[in-house]
Motif scaffolding. Structure first.
Motif, short mmCIF file in Angstrom:
data_model
loop_
_atom_site.label_atom_id
_atom_site.label_comp_id
_atom_site.label_asym_id
_atom_site.label_seq_id
_atom_site.Cartn_x
_atom_site.Cartn_y
_atom_site.Cartn_z
N TYR A 152 78.82 15.12 7.82
CA TYR A 152 78.58 14.68 9.19
C TYR A 152 79.50 13.56 9.67
O TYR A 152 79.96 13.59 10.82
CB TYR A 152 77.12 14.27 9.37
CG TYR A 152 76.74 14.09 10.81
CD1 TYR A 152 76.50 15.20 11.62
CD2 TYR A 152 76.69 12.83 11.39
CE1 TYR A 152 76.20 15.05 12.96
CE2 TYR A 152 76.38 12.67 12.74
CZ TYR A 152 76.14 13.78 13.51
OH TYR A 152 75.86 13.64 14.84
N GLY A 202 73.41 10.92 15.84
CA GLY A 202 73.31 12.29 16.34
C GLY A 202 72.93 13.30 15.28
O GLY A 202 72.87 14.50 15.54
N THR A 206 71.38 17.49 15.45
CA THR A 206 72.24 18.40 14.70
C THR A 206 71.44 19.18 13.68
O THR A 206 71.54 20.41 13.58
CB THR A 206 73.36 17.62 14.00
OG1 THR A 206 74.10 16.89 14.97
CG2 THR A 206 74.30 18.57 13.26
N ASP A 260 73.83 21.45 20.37
CA ASP A 260 75.23 21.06 20.19
C ASP A 260 75.65 20.06 21.27
O ASP A 260 76.38 19.11 20.99
CB ASP A 260 76.12 22.30 20.24
CG ASP A 260 77.51 22.03 19.68
OD1 ASP A 260 77.62 21.33 18.66
OD2 ASP A 260 78.50 22.50 20.28
N ARG A 263 74.15 16.76 20.33
CA ARG A 263 74.89 16.18 19.22
C ARG A 263 76.13 15.44 19.72
O ARG A 263 76.37 14.29 19.35
CB ARG A 263 75.32 17.27 18.23
CG ARG A 263 76.29 16.76 17.18
CD ARG A 263 76.65 17.81 16.16
NE ARG A 263 77.27 18.99 16.72
CZ ARG A 263 78.06 19.82 16.02
NH1 ARG A 263 78.29 19.56 14.75
NH2 ARG A 263 78.58 20.88 16.57
N GLN A 267 76.98 11.41 19.59
CA GLN A 267 78.12 10.98 18.79
C GLN A 267 79.01 9.99 19.53
O GLN A 267 79.71 9.20 18.90
CB GLN A 267 78.94 12.20 18.35
CG GLN A 267 78.28 13.00 17.25
CD GLN A 267 79.08 14.23 16.87
OE1 GLN A 267 79.94 14.69 17.62
NE2 GLN A 267 78.82 14.76 15.69
#
Length: 335
Positions: A152, A202, A206, A260, A263, A267
């Motif tokens: 990750y 995040g 995920t 997604d 995520r 991030q």
């Protein structure tokens, strides 16, 4: 639905490992007993035997498949990320896919198409390798969670590298300024954004999305693989494998796409010039739907679907070819 690993059929057990050549006794000299000398290729045979084991073969094949597939679709992958992180008020990439790609080319050239791809390949090799090999141990969703957890931090870095050279307002860069690379970005995040936990920002959305994604991906692929296998044949043609991979990837990614988007937003939650300041997953969903509508949860879906066919198709085909090569399988009419 079968729980076998991708491309693994019941009749496809690993190819038998050739028996090791017996040691030969050399004639005794001067009354001494004969000595045993192994054949010259015994080390090579042992190495082949080791890498031909299903888990290790899947690990190697998964790594190759991941690197190949990501490189093939790198421009669309980067464009998808730019679309995903572009919230209300940002119009730098609010255009069609081909115009956005042309913009990337004009402003950044070939490097713009490949921005972050090096880190992505470094990440995706262990990611895919762990996922495919773990699949042999405890199947589908948990394999995806394992691979995500291990890799990750590189995924966050890949997102940051994809964005930092884009022409977003607030990310203005001085002429000739050298942007940080993979290690520089990792170190800066660790020092300035909360230490170890900053590298896993995040991870919750995920993980929430990866289990259904991987499960759907494998399930649909195995179904489509059977569908594209001609009657009386054990395997589909190369085109059949490409089609099965494309369909499985499109279905899985479309069903789990909002995860997604979440995520990517988390991030860059603390990235200078791109801050969103979501307090939780539910808060992020609420804010996105309120300010951007339901479409906000599907930003970037068009370049994503454009890339998913060549990405998943090349991934599955590379995986099967590499895996069978490593395991020493040779099938007449395999391709």
């Amino acid at each position: 639905m079968s729980s076998r690993a991708p491309s693994e059929r019941s009749e496809d057990s690993p190819a038998p490992i050739p028996k090791m050549t017996a040691f030969k006794s050399l004639p005794a000299e001067h009354g001494n007993p004969g000595t045993l000398t192994p054949p010259g290729d015994s080390g090579l045979e042992r190495f082949k035997e080791i890498v031909a084991q299903p888990v290790l073969a899947s690990f190697i094949a998964g790594g190759v498949a991941g690197a190949v597939s990501r490189t093939v679709v790198s421009p669309l992958e980067r464009l998808k990320i730019l679309f995903q992180v572009q919230s209300v008020g940002r119009n730098e990439y609010k255009m069609s896919v081909h115009k956005a790609l042309a913009k990337m080319w004009r402003e950044e050239g070939w490097r713009g198409f490949m921005a972050g791809n090096g880190t992505n390949c470094i990440r995706i090799v262990p990611y895919s390798a762990v996922q495919f090999s773990a699949y042999n141990v405890y199947k589908r969703g948990l394999a995806g969670i394992t691979s995500v957890t291990f890799t990750y931090p590189l995924d966050i870095v890949r997102t940051r590298l994809s964005i930092q050279s884009a022409s977003f307002h607030g990310l203005s860069k001085k002429a000739g300024e050298k942007l940080p690379g993979m290690w520089g970005t990792l170190i800066a995040m660790y020092k300035n954004e909360g230490g170890f936990f900053a590298l896993y920002r995040g991870i919750i959305p995920t993980v929430a999305g990866v289990a259904p994604y991987v499960g759907l991906n494998f399930m649909v692929y195995e179904t489509m693989r059977t569908y594209f296998t001609p009657e009386g044949q054990k395997d589909p043609s190369a085109f059949g494998k490409l089609a099965a991979g494309a369909v499985s990837g499109a279905v899985a990614q479309t069903c789990t796409y909002p995860f997604d988007v979440l995520r990517r937003r988390f991030q860059i939650n603390t990235m200078s010039g791109m801050s969103y300041q979501y307090s939780s997953i539910l808060d992020a969903v609420r804010v996105i739907v309120k300010t951007e509508g339901i479409r906000g949860l599907y930003k970037g879906i068009v370049p994503n679907l454009l890339k998913v066919a060549p990405s998943m198709a090349s991934s599955w085909l590379s995986f099967e070819l590499t895996r069978d090569f490593v395991m020493g399988k040779r099938r007449t009419g395999y391709l």
